[in-house]
Write a protein that holds these residues in place. Structure first.
Motif, PDB file in Angstrom:
ATOM      1  N   ALA A   1     -28.267   6.805 -20.129  1.00  0.00           N
ATOM      2  CA  ALA A   1     -27.663   6.690 -19.997  1.00  0.00           C
ATOM      3  C   ALA A   1     -26.204   6.194 -20.319  1.00  0.00           C
ATOM      4  O   ALA A   1     -25.129   6.207 -20.200  1.00  0.00           O
TER       5      ALA A   1
ATOM      6  N   ASP B   1     -23.989  -6.015  -9.985  1.00  0.00           N
ATOM      7  CA  ASP B   1     -25.079  -5.772 -10.352  1.00  0.00           C
ATOM      8  C   ASP B   1     -25.276  -4.326  -9.702  1.00  0.00           C
ATOM      9  O   ASP B   1     -25.764  -3.798  -9.979  1.00  0.00           O
TER      10      ASP B   1
ATOM     11  N   ARG C   1     -23.547  -1.188 -10.228  1.00  0.00           N
ATOM     12  CA  ARG C   1     -24.386  -0.676 -11.509  1.00  0.00           C
ATOM     13  C   ARG C   1     -25.368   0.144 -10.908  1.00  0.00           C
ATOM     14  O   ARG C   1     -25.457   1.558 -11.750  1.00  0.00           O
TER      15      ARG C   1
ATOM     16  N   MET D   1     -24.413   3.801 -21.430  1.00  0.00           N
ATOM     17  CA  MET D   1     -24.352   2.749 -21.731  1.00  0.00           C
ATOM     18  C   MET D   1     -25.341   2.859 -23.012  1.00  0.00           C
ATOM     19  O   MET D   1     -25.871   3.598 -23.031  1.00  0.00           O
ATOM     20  N   GLU D   2     -26.244   2.076 -23.904  1.00  0.00           N
ATOM     21  CA  GLU D   2     -27.211   1.905 -24.821  1.00  0.00           C
ATOM     22  C   GLU D   2     -28.698   2.553 -23.754  1.00  0.00           C
ATOM     23  O   GLU D   2     -28.488   1.245 -22.416  1.00  0.00           O
ATOM     24  N   SER D   3     -29.892   2.323 -23.561  1.00  0.00           N
ATOM     25  CA  SER D   3     -30.976   2.779 -23.064  1.00  0.00           C
ATOM     26  C   SER D   3     -31.726   1.577 -22.946  1.00  0.00           C
ATOM     27  O   SER D   3     -31.945   1.731 -21.205  1.00  0.00           O
ATOM     28  N   ALA D   4     -31.109   0.301 -24.113  1.00  0.00           N
ATOM     29  CA  ALA D   4     -31.644  -0.832 -23.956  1.00  0.00           C
ATOM     30  C   ALA D   4     -31.323  -1.494 -21.942  1.00  0.00           C
ATOM     31  O   ALA D   4     -31.540  -2.073 -21.902  1.00  0.00           O
ATOM     32  N   SER D   5     -29.862  -1.574 -22.579  1.00  0.00           N
ATOM     33  CA  SER D   5     -29.097  -1.802 -21.547  1.00  0.00           C
ATOM     34  C   SER D   5     -28.810  -1.623 -19.698  1.00  0.00           C
ATOM     35  O   SER D   5     -28.965  -2.028 -19.072  1.00  0.00           O
TER      36      SER D   5
ATOM     37  N   TYR E   1     -32.360   0.117 -18.419  1.00  0.00           N
ATOM     38  CA  TYR E   1     -32.801  -1.613 -18.559  1.00  0.00           C
ATOM     39  C   TYR E   1     -33.078  -2.494 -18.042  1.00  0.00           C
ATOM     40  O   TYR E   1     -34.227  -3.703 -17.160  1.00  0.00           O
ATOM     41  N   ASN E   2     -32.097  -2.941 -17.843  1.00  0.00           N
ATOM     42  CA  ASN E   2     -31.726  -4.072 -17.078  1.00  0.00           C
ATOM     43  C   ASN E   2     -32.145  -4.390 -15.609  1.00  0.00           C
ATOM     44  O   ASN E   2     -31.358  -5.222 -14.282  1.00  0.00           O
ATOM     45  N   HIS E   3     -30.724  -2.817 -15.407  1.00  0.00           N
ATOM     46  CA  HIS E   3     -30.682  -2.286 -13.705  1.00  0.00           C
ATOM     47  C   HIS E   3     -32.079  -1.697 -13.204  1.00  0.00           C
ATOM     48  O   HIS E   3     -31.977  -1.732 -12.321  1.00  0.00           O
TER      49      HIS E   3
END
Lengths: 215, 215
Positions: free
Chosen positions: B34, B5, B8, B39-43, B45-47
């Motif tokens: 993204a 993580d 990333r 990556m997807e924008s939504a993913s 936001y995990n980081h």
């Protein structure tokens, strides 16, 4: 009537330059400029067609002023080192006399547009390229003529032009400086370090005279 | 998992710095970042939480790096002129190692925000003020110690910091330069002209030795 119109237009350009300097071109609206002029936006359009026209009318004359300056200096009978000093002095003059307009040169030119009537962006870039080429050419001559040390021209010219480019920002906060002090200090700061010294520690001066090392 | 993580996140910051450098912070979207990360924008936001968080995570460590550098140098046993040279060298190093992040320092800090969790804008400005104050302090010491001529400190410091500030832009187009050549040429360009020379035309060198004038 024509004369009055002309001075009104000049006033609009001056006020717009101040606003563009303070807020940036993108963030300034025609309405902001009109407010500063105490006019309605509609009346402003009697004098200018668009914000783009204002930007062009501010930036292009400044770019031509730089270029004309370096052309006049390089075609004068001054020695190469005198020309280099004179160009630095000329940039100081232009900056002091047109601080707001000059502040737009480093960044705001990106908003210039090419269109059918006028390729303003291209014109600006051509003038800037001409200036940098001519500056390097004179710098090179100073080395060839023995006035400057054999330094890396790219690095030295970048360093000198960086300072001159951001002078408006320093000057905006130090307007009480004596222009001649500014000019003299900058010439010394910018090219004093790469001047060639003769073996006995004296410096070649621009008037062919000799100056002791510590003056 | 944590380690993965973390790397990333680092990758996201690096890609974002490149995009902010190329297009500017305002014109870059989370979607652009993204896309660059595949990556997807939504993913994404995990980081990270927001574009603002990314800007803070790029600019603040760089500002701290500058400040730590000047703190370490000024509290070292080096002489004042050695400290000044070392600070210039340190700026060259930081610029070479973090060109994209450094490119955001002159202009993009205006987009930093203060909020309940973190006064990022204030923190950045405090660090910048500290750096400039410390730089002037060391410069002043160089004059007092007799290494530099009694020049106008404000003008000289403005001139040196302008070059260092815009070095990223020159370096971006000249990445094949030898870093040590760049460092040496800049130290000479920036402070060579204001070095004090002894009466017989030799220069005080940083190691206490003597150097002839023309080297």
């Amino acid at each position: 009537m024509v004369k009055k119109d002309k001075s009104r237009r000049t006033e609009i350009l001056e006020k717009a330059a101040i606003l563009f300097h303070q807020k940036g071109y993108a963030a300034t609206s025609i309405r902001d400029i009109a407010r500063e002029m105490k006019m309605e936006s509609a009346s402003l359009y009697n004098h200018i067609q668009s914000k783009q026209e204002i930007l062009q009318a501010i930036l292009l004359p400044i770019a031509h002023r730089y270029t004309q300056g370096i052309k006049d200096i390089s075609s004068s009978p001054l020695t190469s080192i005198q020309q280099l000093e004179r160009i630095i002095a000329d940039q100081v003059q232009i900056t002091i006399q047109n601080t707001d307009a000059v502040s737009l040169v480093p960044n705001e030119w990106v908003h210039l547009e090419n269109n059918k009537e006028h390729d303003a962006l291209q014109e600006f870039l051509d003038l800037r390229n001409f200036y940098e080429k001519e500056f390097k050419h004179i710098f090179q001559k100073c080395i060839k003529d023995g006035y400057l040390k054999n330094v890396n021209i790219d690095i030295a010219v970048f360093s000198i032009l960086s300072t001159l480019r951001w002078l408006y920002s320093w000057y905006s906060k130090n307007k009480n400086v004596n222009p001649l002090v500014l000019e003299t200090e900058l010439i010394n700061n910018l090219i004093g370090g790469i001047r060639r010294w003769t073996a006995d520690g004296e410096r070649r001066t621009t008037d062919g005279g000799r100056r002791t090392a510590d003056d």
